[in-house]
Design an enzyme around this catalytic site. Sequence first.
Site, PDB file in Angstrom:
ATOM      1  N   LYS A  60      28.682  38.727 -96.807  1.00  0.00           N
ATOM      2  CA  LYS A  60      28.689  37.265 -96.672  1.00  0.00           C
ATOM      3  C   LYS A  60      28.314  36.711 -98.052  1.00  0.00           C
ATOM      4  O   LYS A  60      27.218  36.155 -98.216  1.00  0.00           O
ATOM      5  CB  LYS A  60      27.648  36.758 -95.653  1.00  0.00           C
ATOM      6  CG  LYS A  60      27.589  37.486 -94.334  1.00  0.00           C
ATOM      7  CD  LYS A  60      26.381  38.339 -94.213  1.00  0.00           C
ATOM      8  CE  LYS A  60      26.187  38.978 -92.871  1.00  0.00           C
ATOM      9  NZ  LYS A  60      27.280  39.277 -92.017  1.00  0.00           N
TER      10      LYS A  60
ATOM     11  N   HIS B  94      31.407  43.428 -93.698  1.00  0.00           N
ATOM     12  CA  HIS B  94      30.250  42.681 -93.180  1.00  0.00           C
ATOM     13  C   HIS B  94      29.555  41.821 -94.248  1.00  0.00           C
ATOM     14  O   HIS B  94      28.519  41.207 -93.987  1.00  0.00           O
ATOM     15  CB  HIS B  94      29.248  43.688 -92.562  1.00  0.00           C
ATOM     16  CG  HIS B  94      28.277  43.069 -91.625  1.00  0.00           C
ATOM     17  ND1 HIS B  94      26.909  43.134 -91.814  1.00  0.00           N
ATOM     18  CD2 HIS B  94      28.462  42.362 -90.490  1.00  0.00           C
ATOM     19  CE1 HIS B  94      26.305  42.492 -90.828  1.00  0.00           C
ATOM     20  NE2 HIS B  94      27.214  42.019 -90.013  1.00  0.00           N
TER      21      HIS B  94
ATOM     22  N   ASP C   3      32.510  30.647-110.120  1.00  0.00           N
ATOM     23  CA  ASP C   3      32.845  30.702-111.556  1.00  0.00           C
ATOM     24  C   ASP C   3      32.418  32.011-112.207  1.00  0.00           C
ATOM     25  O   ASP C   3      32.126  32.019-113.425  1.00  0.00           O
ATOM     26  CB  ASP C   3      32.205  29.507-112.309  1.00  0.00           C
ATOM     27  CG  ASP C   3      32.730  28.177-111.801  1.00  0.00           C
ATOM     28  OD1 ASP C   3      33.873  28.137-111.303  1.00  0.00           O
ATOM     29  OD2 ASP C   3      31.990  27.173-111.910  1.00  0.00           O
TER      30      ASP C   3
END
Lengths: 225, 225
Positions: free
Chosen positions: A152, A150, A157
């Site tokens: 996000k 779940h 870099d």
Amino acid sequence: MSVMWRVKVAGLSLVAVSLSVELLVWLLRRLRPRKALNEALFFPSEIACVEHIFTPSSPHSCVCFLPHGVETSFSRLLRHILSTSSSLDLCVFAFSNMDLSRAVLALYRKGITIRVLADKDYTAITGSKIGVLHKAGICVRCNANSVHMHHKFALVDGRLLITGSLNWTLQAVQGNMENVLITEEPDLVQPFIKEFHRLWVLNDPAQCPKPSDQKPTQVFTKTSN
Amino acid sequence: MSVMWRVKVAGLSLVAVSLSVELLVWLLRRLRPRKALNEALFFPSEIACVEHIFTPSSPHSCVCFLPHGVETSFSRLLRHILSTSSSLDLCVFAFSNMDLSRAVLALYRKGITIRVLADKDYTAITGSKIGVLHKAGICVRCNANSVHMHHKFALVDGRLLITGSLNWTLQAVQGNMENVLITEEPDLVQPFIKEFHRLWVLNDPAQCPKPSDQKPTQVFTKTSN
């Protein structure tokens, strides 16, 4: 002590003090750490053309009907993603947004090392861009177990963390009340790097069920980019 | 210049330099800002008893079958929420977790000012704790429009931001791969305070549809705590 000597001592002290102050200011400037980037974006984002972000060399080339030259939460998010110069690690539950997919593909074509960890169930639904990324050659892994992935978040870099409530969908960007937090704070970035690495290894294809055990819609994982 | 005077000048310079160094060290300690708290928690959390967090005066009182005295991601999250001393602002999409609800109610009974912004649709589903909080007297507002309120953040004392991918549900805490980010960075906390205020005013009951226009399951908003 003669007057002359008193003047000399006072002068010497004045020079010592002024030199000390200069040294102090210089040291303060040097020793104070550079302020890390911290930014919060809120959604739904204003709807505006983002073509100029993809083609900065010809910013006025687009003739679409959307407002142009407007800085929005979404354009800020895109700019941060497109600022990647060496590696992009994505760990996303839902990824169906066309512009975000275009940004990731543009980075991949520039030679950026990209790794994507995606939720197995969401990857299989219509509209998911995970299959598109995988077909383009990007290294994709899905969670091998039944647990929902779940997260996000994105790591730019290994330096910049992009995270929040926002799934990478059009609904989230243009419809929902959402937040995205962007930070360079090492105390926040480092644990996410460690967690990404842990999940990446955990979902190594070698440990995944064999293809014959998986549904046909499953995106198979790759071991290298 | 006599030898005696040379010694005196050298001594004076030495004192000036050592005083400058001491001043420099003192100023550096004073001027370097206190490091803000930054913490990242990852889920699913290990399942363990959290009774000792609610009743710190009798930490060994619980005889349940779960592991005791284990510090987990969830116990860290609970501790941060229970550290509230004056105000707690919640902006949550899904809130059905019993322990998190218990924590919020415990704070409310201690006299903490609590405001809850919740998603209208999720509030109406079975298991949502928003109705329980509202019935206890906590000031609850739901989004007045059809947009999903997909945030999952809390503001502790207007000082500490708790945010991430984690909905306040048992599934998220014990089942999913999730993250929660905890920070005192003013550059991150302040925009969330501003956004909470904006949404709170936006969803003022005075601007909401009249109760007769709403579904019976809707939690009606309150203007004060």
